[in-house]
Design an enzyme around this catalytic site. Structure first.
Site, PDB file in Angstrom:
ATOM      1  N   ASP A   1       0.940  13.359  -8.028  1.00 16.70           N
ATOM      2  CA  ASP A   1       0.725  12.610  -6.977  1.00 16.70           C
ATOM      3  C   ASP A   1       0.871  13.428  -5.606  1.00 16.70           C
ATOM      4  OD1 ASP A   1      -0.106   9.688  -6.266  1.00 16.70           O
ATOM      5  OD2 ASP A   1       1.554  10.163  -4.788  1.00 16.70           O
ATOM      6  N   ARG A   2       1.495  12.928  -4.795  1.00 14.90           N
ATOM      7  CA  ARG A   2       1.958  13.848  -3.491  1.00 14.90           C
ATOM      8  C   ARG A   2       2.420  14.844  -3.759  1.00 14.90           C
ATOM      9  NH1 ARG A   2      -1.451  11.948  -0.009  1.00 14.90           N
ATOM     10  NH2 ARG A   2      -0.415  12.589   1.510  1.00 14.90           N
TER      11      ARG A   2
ATOM     12  N   HIS B   1      -4.738   2.587   0.911  1.00 14.23           N
ATOM     13  CA  HIS B   1      -3.406   2.934   1.479  1.00 14.23           C
ATOM     14  C   HIS B   1      -3.692   4.285   2.254  1.00 14.23           C
ATOM     15  CE1 HIS B   1      -3.522   4.861  -2.460  1.00 14.23           C
ATOM     16  NE2 HIS B   1      -2.615   5.618  -2.051  1.00 14.23           N
TER      17      HIS B   1
ATOM     18  N   TYR C   1       0.967  11.150   4.668  1.00 14.49           N
ATOM     19  CA  TYR C   1      -0.306  10.809   4.415  1.00 14.49           C
ATOM     20  C   TYR C   1      -1.340  11.141   5.426  1.00 14.49           C
ATOM     21  CZ  TYR C   1       0.233   8.399  -0.204  1.00 14.49           C
ATOM     22  OH  TYR C   1       0.702   8.000  -1.457  1.00 14.49           O
TER      23      TYR C   1
ATOM     24  N   HIS D   1      -0.821   5.738 -14.142  1.00 16.74           N
ATOM     25  CA  HIS D   1      -0.641   6.904 -13.098  1.00 16.74           C
ATOM     26  C   HIS D   1       0.820   7.344 -12.973  1.00 16.74           C
ATOM     27  CE1 HIS D   1      -0.842   8.854  -9.150  1.00 16.74           C
ATOM     28  NE2 HIS D   1       0.397   8.288  -8.668  1.00 16.74           N
TER      29      HIS D   1
END
Length: 292
Positions: free
Chosen positions: A107-108, A152, A212, A272
């Site tokens: 992910d990030r 988001h 983000y 996920h």
């Protein structure tokens, strides 16, 4: 009580620009750095890290802005650029004596890993990516009503002020919604781990939003420059992801092949949070990557 990866040492290590990162370090052998995603901390790697530690030195940091790591103010776009966060990881590993290492991100953390692979090809020996496409491609594949899955991303891309206020006003509900929606198996994140993630995220709203926001600005600029320059990942790359191509209407393997000539692209039936839901599958894939 602070949750930790059993048998791992908890340390603080230097990142870039004077930032310090918290990390869990364990095992012995060739180094592997594991980077967590949202809304998590290094704890998401607890199962995989234990499986790899018999043959590898496993290093699991909290990214800047997350967990117990420093959360510098986003005084300019570079502070949470993935280029800066990648430099954190290279600096951290060097402080442990590792000038070259394998890197796996979720992910990030996978966005940070991708940038590290492009910016530091002499340092990253192998690259593992869990459940993303690169930032530039991410924005390009989101369109129409299907983009609602990434609402988001749009919320946190807005100018400073409103996103932080909205999220902080309902932090547990906001962050908890992703833990609920993105796990195929509701037991993937047990209550004590969930509570740790929610505490850490609620304490880091401003820096998480800044991370983000960078992905809607400076990170796109950096990816676009590399695309135009024809830059590619020079090391063996393994990508494991849900079947986002089928869901959003794009060729996920094709997207990755353009960046990574030496590519092993895999689809998983796990959700996920695959490192927690399917640790045997993910640890095996990482071992396969390291054998290439």
């Amino acid at each position: 009580m602070t949750l930790t990866i059993p048998g791992f040492e908890q340390v603080r290590l230097p990142g870039a620009d004077g930032v310090e990162l918290a990390a869990a370090v364990g095992g012995s052998g060739s180094p592997v750095v594991l980077l967590h995603g949202f809304p998590q901390t290094h704890l998401m790697w607890r199962h995989v890290a234990e499986r790899l530690a018999d043959r590898h030195t496993v290093i699991c940091p909290d990214l800047r802005g997350y967990g117990a790591s420093d959360k510098p103010a986003a005084t300019d776009p570079d502070v949470y650029a993935k280029r800066t966060m990648a430099a954190d990881i290279v600096t951290l590993a060097a402080s442990l004596g590792h000038e070259r290492f394998a890197l796996v991100g979720h992910d990030r953390g996978a966005l940070v890993a991708f940038r590290a692979g492009l910016d530091h090809p002499e340092t990253i020996t192998h690259l593992g990516i869990l459940d993303i496409v690169p930032t530039l491609d991410m924005w390009n594949v989101l369109h129409g009503t299907s983009a609602a899955v990434g609402y988001h991303l749009y919320l946190m891309a807005q100018p400073p002020g409103l996103p932080e206020a909205m999220i902080a006003a309902s932090a547990d509900a906001f962050f908890g919604s992703f833990l609920d929606a993105w796990a195929n198996d509701p037991t993937t994140v047990p209550a004590d781990v969930r509570a740790a993630y929610l505490r850490a995220s609620a304490a880091a709203v401003t820096s998480i939003v800044a991370d983000y926001r960078a992905s809607a600005d400076i990170d796109v600029t950096h990816d676009q420059a590399d695309l135009e320059a024809g830059s590619q990942l020079a090391m063996p790359v393994t990508v494991i992801q849900q079947d986002w191509g089928a869901q959003l209407g794009f060729d996920a393997a094709g997207v990755w092949k353009a960046w990574a000539p030496d590519l092993d692209h895999r689809l998983t039936r796990a959700g996920h949070f695959m490192a927690e839901e399917a640790p045997d599958e993910i640890a095996a894939a990482i071992r396969d990557l390291l054998a290439r």
